[in-house]
Design an enzyme around this catalytic site. Structure first.
Site, mmCIF file in Angstrom:
data_model
loop_
_atom_site.group_PDB
_atom_site.id
_atom_site.type_symbol
_atom_site.label_atom_id
_atom_site.label_comp_id
_atom_site.label_asym_id
_atom_site.label_seq_id
_atom_site.Cartn_x
_atom_site.Cartn_y
_atom_site.Cartn_z
ATOM 1 N N GLY A 45 0.832 -1.201 0.000
ATOM 2 C CA GLY A 45 0.000 0.000 0.000
ATOM 3 C C GLY A 45 0.862 1.244 0.000
ATOM 4 N N GLN A 50 3.087 9.954 1.061
ATOM 5 C CA GLN A 50 4.377 9.285 1.282
ATOM 6 C C GLN A 50 5.386 9.591 0.184
ATOM 7 O OE1 GLN A 50 2.221 5.341 2.073
ATOM 8 N NE2 GLN A 50 4.138 5.088 3.189
ATOM 9 N N CYS A 90 5.248 -0.323 7.166
ATOM 10 C CA CYS A 90 4.969 0.845 6.339
ATOM 11 C C CYS A 90 6.216 1.166 5.528
ATOM 12 C CB CYS A 90 4.618 2.018 7.251
ATOM 13 S SG CYS A 90 4.259 3.543 6.369
ATOM 14 N N LEU A 91 6.022 1.498 4.254
ATOM 15 C CA LEU A 91 7.184 1.827 3.424
ATOM 16 C C LEU A 91 7.899 3.077 3.929
ATOM 17 C CD1 LEU A 91 5.803 1.040 -0.139
ATOM 18 C CD2 LEU A 91 7.421 -0.289 1.222
ATOM 19 N N HIS A 132 -4.993 2.171 7.542
ATOM 20 C CA HIS A 132 -3.591 2.624 7.615
ATOM 21 C C HIS A 132 -3.330 3.709 6.563
ATOM 22 C CE1 HIS A 132 0.916 1.512 7.847
ATOM 23 N NE2 HIS A 132 0.833 2.307 6.796
ATOM 24 N N GLU A 133 -3.811 3.492 5.334
ATOM 25 C CA GLU A 133 -3.537 4.457 4.255
ATOM 26 C C GLU A 133 -4.335 5.741 4.435
ATOM 27 O OE1 GLU A 133 -1.034 3.914 2.531
ATOM 28 O OE2 GLU A 133 -0.808 1.779 2.902
ATOM 29 N N HIS A 136 -2.592 8.004 6.705
ATOM 30 C CA HIS A 136 -1.521 8.778 6.055
ATOM 31 C C HIS A 136 -2.062 10.082 5.473
ATOM 32 C CE1 HIS A 136 2.080 6.350 6.198
ATOM 33 N NE2 HIS A 136 1.502 5.291 5.676
HETATM 34 NI NI NI Z 1 2.220 3.311 5.566
#
Ligand code: NI
Length: 166
Positions: A45, A50, A90-91, A132-133, A136
């Site tokens: 994701g 991000q 998370c990236l 989660h997204e 962000h």
């Molecule tokens: Ni993330």
């Protein structure tokens, strides 16, 4: 085109993303670049914030084969219920995996990459990923749900990595 992923504790991850007014070719190009960046990482994701873009755009792909891209533009959670605990990563927080409690069932409304509205019911991993997204897009990162002590440890670890990378 591969985009650069911001890493926690970068303050740019704390900004709030703006709704997309119209789903234009420019937005579709962003979606393609975000998908490419997510697959390359690899991750399941990615939110536009991000990669430093303040727009409410999310891409997800939970498939093993990386062939089931899901695009959420202006996603909104309409209903949520129940509770589940899942280990999240998370990236933007590389190498960190911690359990987080979230709703176990959500109903989300969004626009697809053609700008058409759709609704989706999600449970399990998909429900956690969507929450989660969307976090962000509101400037939140999953480590915010962890204890103060864990947050400090993660911050130190990542700041050290960033110094070494310079
Ligand atoms: Ni993330």
């Amino acid at each position: 085109m591969l985009l650069q992923i911001l890493h926690y504790p970068d303050p740019r991850l704390r900004r709030k993303a703006e709704p997309v007014g119209a789903v234009t070719d420019e937005i579709r190009a962003l979606v393609s670049d975000m998908a490419e960046t997510m697959y390359n990482a690899p991750g399941i994701g990615l939110a536009a914030i991000q990669v430093g873009v303040l727009k409410r755009v999310v891409v997800l792909d939970l498939s093993e084969e990386h062939n089931r891209l899901q695009v959420f533009i202006n996603p909104e959670i309409r209903e949520s219920e129940g509770e589940q605990i899942m280990e999240e990563g998370c990236l933007s927080v590389p190498g960190v995996f911690e359990p987080v409690t979230r709703a176990g069932h959500v109903r989300v409304r969004a626009l697809d990459r053609e700008g058409r509205p759709f609704e989706l019911e999600a449970t399990g991993l998909l429900a956690t990923c969507i929450q989660h997204e969307i976090d962000h897009l509101d400037g939140k990162v999953f480590v915010d749900y962890l204890s103060r002590l864990k947050q400090q440890r993660i911050r130190k670890k990542l700041e050290k990595h960033q110094r070494l990378a310079m």
